[in-house]
Design a protein around this motif. Structure first.
Motif, mmCIF file in Angstrom:
data_model
loop_
_atom_site.group_PDB
_atom_site.id
_atom_site.type_symbol
_atom_site.label_atom_id
_atom_site.label_comp_id
_atom_site.label_asym_id
_atom_site.label_seq_id
_atom_site.Cartn_x
_atom_site.Cartn_y
_atom_site.Cartn_z
ATOM 1 N N ALA A 1 65.704 -80.675 89.186
ATOM 2 C CA ALA A 1 66.037 -81.966 89.792
ATOM 3 C C ALA A 1 67.324 -82.543 89.216
ATOM 4 N N GLY A 2 67.609 -82.268 87.958
ATOM 5 C CA GLY A 2 68.838 -82.781 87.349
ATOM 6 C C GLY A 2 70.090 -82.283 88.043
ATOM 7 N N ILE A 3 70.056 -81.027 88.461
ATOM 8 C CA ILE A 3 71.210 -80.467 89.175
ATOM 9 C C ILE A 3 71.229 -80.959 90.616
ATOM 10 N N THR A 4 70.059 -81.101 91.221
ATOM 11 C CA THR A 4 69.993 -81.547 92.610
ATOM 12 C C THR A 4 70.564 -82.952 92.767
ATOM 13 N N TYR A 5 70.239 -83.839 91.837
ATOM 14 C CA TYR A 5 70.679 -85.223 91.941
ATOM 15 C C TYR A 5 71.953 -85.525 91.163
ATOM 16 N N SER A 6 72.591 -84.524 90.596
ATOM 17 C CA SER A 6 73.805 -84.755 89.812
ATOM 18 C C SER A 6 74.981 -85.310 90.622
ATOM 19 N N PRO A 7 75.110 -85.035 91.921
ATOM 20 C CA PRO A 7 76.232 -85.642 92.666
ATOM 21 C C PRO A 7 76.057 -87.139 92.953
ATOM 22 N N LEU A 8 74.875 -87.687 92.764
ATOM 23 C CA LEU A 8 74.650 -89.075 93.149
ATOM 24 C C LEU A 8 75.400 -90.106 92.289
ATOM 25 N N PRO A 9 75.434 -90.006 90.947
ATOM 26 C CA PRO A 9 76.223 -91.003 90.192
ATOM 27 C C PRO A 9 77.711 -91.020 90.548
ATOM 28 N N PRO A 10 78.383 -89.858 90.657
ATOM 29 C CA PRO A 10 79.790 -89.927 91.091
ATOM 30 C C PRO A 10 79.935 -90.476 92.514
ATOM 31 N N LEU A 11 78.969 -90.166 93.386
ATOM 32 C CA LEU A 11 79.037 -90.682 94.747
ATOM 33 C C LEU A 11 78.894 -92.201 94.774
ATOM 34 N N LEU A 12 78.016 -92.738 93.953
ATOM 35 C CA LEU A 12 77.867 -94.195 93.859
ATOM 36 C C LEU A 12 79.153 -94.829 93.334
ATOM 37 N N PHE A 13 79.734 -94.212 92.314
ATOM 38 C CA PHE A 13 80.987 -94.728 91.760
ATOM 39 C C PHE A 13 82.106 -94.666 92.793
ATOM 40 N N LEU A 14 82.177 -93.580 93.564
ATOM 41 C CA LEU A 14 83.193 -93.465 94.613
ATOM 42 C C LEU A 14 83.002 -94.530 95.679
ATOM 43 N N THR A 15 81.754 -94.837 96.001
ATOM 44 C CA THR A 15 81.487 -95.869 96.993
ATOM 45 C C THR A 15 81.982 -97.224 96.511
ATOM 46 N N VAL A 16 81.681 -97.554 95.263
ATOM 47 C CA VAL A 16 82.087 -98.857 94.716
ATOM 48 C C VAL A 16 83.607 -98.963 94.629
ATOM 49 N N THR A 17 84.270 -97.947 94.087
ATOM 50 C CA THR A 17 85.727 -98.022 93.955
ATOM 51 C C THR A 17 86.409 -97.968 95.319
ATOM 52 N N GLY A 18 85.848 -97.212 96.246
ATOM 53 C CA GLY A 18 86.418 -97.169 97.592
ATOM 54 C C GLY A 18 86.314 -98.506 98.299
ATOM 55 N N LEU A 19 85.164 -99.169 98.175
ATOM 56 C CA LEU A 19 85.012 -100.489 98.778
ATOM 57 C C LEU A 19 85.934 -101.507 98.112
ATOM 58 N N TYR A 20 86.105 -101.389 96.794
ATOM 59 C CA TYR A 20 87.022 -102.283 96.081
ATOM 60 C C TYR A 20 88.454 -102.114 96.596
ATOM 61 N N MET A 21 88.904 -100.863 96.709
ATOM 62 C CA MET A 21 90.268 -100.632 97.182
ATOM 63 C C MET A 21 90.431 -101.087 98.625
ATOM 64 N N PHE A 22 89.400 -100.878 99.444
ATOM 65 C CA PHE A 22 89.453 -101.320 100.836
ATOM 66 C C PHE A 22 89.566 -102.833 100.908
ATOM 67 N N ALA A 23 88.768 -103.533 100.109
ATOM 68 C CA ALA A 23 88.789 -104.994 100.121
ATOM 69 C C ALA A 23 90.127 -105.524 99.610
ATOM 70 N N ARG A 24 90.664 -104.919 98.561
ATOM 71 C CA ARG A 24 91.951 -105.372 98.022
ATOM 72 C C ARG A 24 93.087 -105.129 99.000
ATOM 73 N N GLN A 25 92.984 -104.073 99.791
ATOM 74 C CA GLN A 25 94.033 -103.749 100.749
ATOM 75 C C GLN A 25 94.173 -104.847 101.799
ATOM 76 N N TYR A 26 93.066 -105.434 102.188
ATOM 77 C CA TYR A 26 93.097 -106.458 103.225
ATOM 78 C C TYR A 26 93.058 -107.867 102.653
ATOM 79 N N GLY A 27 93.308 -108.014 101.371
ATOM 80 C CA GLY A 27 93.504 -109.317 100.777
ATOM 81 C C GLY A 27 92.256 -110.069 100.397
ATOM 82 N N PHE A 28 91.126 -109.387 100.215
ATOM 83 C CA PHE A 28 89.907 -110.074 99.820
ATOM 84 C C PHE A 28 89.784 -110.143 98.306
ATOM 85 N N GLY A 29 90.857 -110.429 97.656
ATOM 86 C CA GLY A 29 90.822 -110.533 96.199
ATOM 87 C C GLY A 29 91.311 -111.904 95.787
#
Length: 101
Positions: A59-87
């Motif tokens: 299970a450790g290997i099966t779920y290993s992509p999830l923490p980086p995927l969560l981090f990518l989601t958060v940073t991607g949403l942050y960059m998207f929001a900053r691009q359109y001036g929501f900062g």
């Protein structure tokens, strides 16, 4: 195109501190972290598929992509929001303040 494009007089060099900032006020750090985390995510997915070829996967290997995927989601949403001036926004300059500098 404005007249300054065709001007032969040299333009003043930009301030070195502003060169690293993008138009949206975001420096290169969030993009660089997002880019490296995408490499980590890709490697964990490749490791997951490689482990699947050898039989049952822990299970450790099966779920290993999830923490980086969560981090990518958060940073991607942050960059998207900053691009359109929501900062943080600076207050608009009055015409007098624009003239003064």
């Amino acid at each position: 195109m404005g007249a300054e494009f065709f001007s032969i007089t040299p333009q003043p060099a930009p301030d070195p501190g502003t060169r690293t900032r993008r138009r949206n006020g975001m420096g290169p750090r969030p993009r660089q972290v997002h880019r490296w985390m995408s490499i980590v995510f890709t490697l964990t997915v490749v490791a997951n598929f490689a482990a699947m070829t050898r039989g049952p996967v822990p299970a450790g290997i099966t779920y290993s992509p999830l923490p980086p995927l969560l981090f990518l989601t958060v940073t991607g949403l942050y960059m998207f929001a900053r691009q359109y001036g929501f900062g943080r926004r600076r207050p608009a300059l009055t015409p007098i303040e624009r003239l003064i500098g």
